[in-house]
Design a protein around this motif. Structure first.
Motif, short mmCIF file in Angstrom:
data_model
loop_
_atom_site.label_atom_id
_atom_site.label_comp_id
_atom_site.label_asym_id
_atom_site.label_seq_id
_atom_site.Cartn_x
_atom_site.Cartn_y
_atom_site.Cartn_z
N ALA A 1 -83.77 -33.62 -40.20
CA ALA A 1 -84.36 -34.66 -41.04
C ALA A 1 -83.54 -35.93 -40.82
O ALA A 1 -82.32 -35.85 -40.56
CB ALA A 1 -84.33 -34.25 -42.51
N HIS A 2 -84.18 -37.07 -40.90
CA HIS A 2 -83.51 -38.35 -40.63
C HIS A 2 -83.79 -39.33 -41.74
O HIS A 2 -84.91 -39.36 -42.30
CB HIS A 2 -84.02 -38.92 -39.30
CG HIS A 2 -83.49 -40.30 -39.03
ND1 HIS A 2 -84.32 -41.40 -38.99
CD2 HIS A 2 -82.23 -40.76 -38.85
CE1 HIS A 2 -83.60 -42.48 -38.77
NE2 HIS A 2 -82.33 -42.12 -38.67
N GLY A 3 -82.78 -40.10 -42.08
CA GLY A 3 -82.97 -41.18 -43.05
C GLY A 3 -81.83 -42.17 -42.94
O GLY A 3 -80.82 -41.90 -42.28
N ALA B 1 -87.68 -35.97 -31.72
CA ALA B 1 -86.31 -36.42 -31.51
C ALA B 1 -86.35 -37.95 -31.63
O ALA B 1 -87.38 -38.57 -31.32
CB ALA B 1 -85.79 -36.02 -30.14
N LYS B 2 -85.27 -38.56 -32.11
CA LYS B 2 -85.26 -40.00 -32.34
C LYS B 2 -84.01 -40.63 -31.74
O LYS B 2 -82.93 -40.03 -31.75
CB LYS B 2 -85.30 -40.29 -33.86
CG LYS B 2 -86.54 -39.74 -34.52
CD LYS B 2 -86.49 -39.82 -36.03
CE LYS B 2 -87.73 -39.14 -36.60
NZ LYS B 2 -87.65 -38.97 -38.07
N LEU B 3 -84.20 -41.86 -31.24
CA LEU B 3 -83.09 -42.67 -30.72
C LEU B 3 -83.12 -43.98 -31.51
O LEU B 3 -84.06 -44.77 -31.33
CB LEU B 3 -83.26 -42.91 -29.22
CG LEU B 3 -82.16 -43.70 -28.51
CD1 LEU B 3 -80.82 -42.96 -28.60
CD2 LEU B 3 -82.53 -43.96 -27.05
N VAL C 1 -83.49 -47.10 -49.02
CA VAL C 1 -83.37 -45.80 -48.34
C VAL C 1 -84.74 -45.41 -47.82
O VAL C 1 -85.72 -45.43 -48.56
CB VAL C 1 -82.83 -44.70 -49.29
CG1 VAL C 1 -82.98 -43.31 -48.66
CG2 VAL C 1 -81.36 -44.96 -49.62
N ARG C 2 -84.82 -45.14 -46.52
CA ARG C 2 -86.03 -44.60 -45.90
C ARG C 2 -85.69 -43.17 -45.43
O ARG C 2 -84.78 -42.99 -44.64
CB ARG C 2 -86.48 -45.46 -44.71
CG ARG C 2 -86.94 -46.86 -45.12
CD ARG C 2 -87.32 -47.70 -43.92
NE ARG C 2 -87.70 -49.06 -44.27
CZ ARG C 2 -88.97 -49.50 -44.31
NH1 ARG C 2 -89.97 -48.64 -44.04
NH2 ARG C 2 -89.24 -50.75 -44.62
N GLY C 3 -86.39 -42.20 -46.01
CA GLY C 3 -86.12 -40.80 -45.63
C GLY C 3 -85.87 -39.95 -46.85
O GLY C 3 -86.09 -40.40 -47.98
N LEU C 4 -85.50 -38.77 -46.58
CA LEU C 4 -85.21 -38.05 -45.37
C LEU C 4 -86.52 -37.46 -44.82
O LEU C 4 -87.21 -36.70 -45.52
CB LEU C 4 -84.22 -36.91 -45.66
CG LEU C 4 -82.86 -37.36 -46.15
CD1 LEU C 4 -82.16 -36.23 -46.90
CD2 LEU C 4 -82.00 -37.80 -45.00
N HIS C 5 -86.81 -37.82 -43.57
CA HIS C 5 -88.10 -37.45 -43.01
C HIS C 5 -87.95 -36.58 -41.75
O HIS C 5 -86.96 -36.69 -41.02
CB HIS C 5 -88.90 -38.70 -42.62
CG HIS C 5 -89.17 -39.60 -43.78
ND1 HIS C 5 -89.43 -40.95 -43.63
CD2 HIS C 5 -89.19 -39.38 -45.12
CE1 HIS C 5 -89.62 -41.50 -44.81
NE2 HIS C 5 -89.48 -40.56 -45.74
N PHE C 6 -89.01 -35.83 -41.49
CA PHE C 6 -89.14 -35.08 -40.23
C PHE C 6 -90.62 -34.80 -40.03
O PHE C 6 -91.42 -34.91 -40.98
CB PHE C 6 -88.34 -33.76 -40.27
CG PHE C 6 -88.75 -32.83 -41.39
CD1 PHE C 6 -88.10 -32.88 -42.63
CD2 PHE C 6 -89.78 -31.91 -41.22
CE1 PHE C 6 -88.47 -32.03 -43.67
CE2 PHE C 6 -90.15 -31.06 -42.26
CZ PHE C 6 -89.50 -31.13 -43.49
#
Ligand code: T46
Length: 185
Positions: A119-121, A72-74, A59-64
């Protein structure tokens, strides 16, 4: 033909690009700024990132990143598969604290667009999973923030047990959601 559809949190979008297959394999155009802008993703992506996670259940995250370096991420998967998760951190949003999760893999020609304010992970579902993602703001360690992956308030149904998850030392000590001081309006 580029297809973009909103998920349960409408500002998070699933993008599908077209694959041209032939006897050699396939070709696909994974990003074209003008086409994405026409479909409601006008972001000027200025940095590309790539990570490889050896073990399943990483698991990588939850990041911001905090404003003014919010990103913003694609996101797309070059090899393997992930469960990708975006958490709405916008206090004024009717879906504040809610999340969407979607499986992405290297064969589906799908990408996830996560706007600023989230947040993204992700959790890897296969070994040696490689993830590539574009961001529209540069990395700024001073603005780096995060939430603990297993936060009980967020109640994300990860496909890995806490006893088996592979985490960075940093991610093990990320704060809980209720400790998050207002970051995004
Ligand atoms: C994000 C980033 C990191 N780094 C350096 C900093 C560390 O020395 C090393 C590993 O960083 P980190 O452990 O934060 O990498 P991940 O855990 O994969 O973090 C990413 O994973 C989740 C899924 C995200 O959405 C974020 O974009 C990003 O935070 O790369 C850089 O030099 N530039 C960068 O843009």
């Amino acid at each position: 033909m580029l297809e973009v559809r909103s998920l349960a949190i409408p500002d998070v979008k699933l993008v599908r690009t077209e694959r041209f297959s032939d006897a050699r394999g396939y070709f696909c155009e994974t990003f074209r700024r003008s086409a994405f802008a026409e479909k409601g993703i006008p972001n000027d992506f200025i940095q590309d990132n790539q990570s490889c996670s050896e073990p399943v259940g990483t698991v990588r995250g939850l990041h911001f990143q905090r404003p003014p370096f919010a990103q913003a991420k694609l996101i797309r998967v070059l090899k393997g598969a992930i469960l990708d998760v975006a958490v709405d951190l916008r206090r004024s949003s009717p879906t504040f604290g809610r999340h969407v999760s979607v499986k992405l893999d290297s064969e589906s020609d799908e990408q996830l667009f996560v706007p600023k304010g989230f947040a993204h992970g992700f959790c890897t579902l296969q070994p040696q999973t490689m993830v590539f993602y574009k961001v529209d703001e540069v990395y700024s360690p001073a603005h780096d923030g995060g939430i603990h992956w297993a936060d009980s308030d967020l109640a994300i149904e990860w496909p890995v047990k806490a006893s088996e998850v592979r985490l960075s030392a940093k991610d093990r000590t990320l704060p809980n959601f209720d400790q998050l001081v207002s970051v995004f309006e």
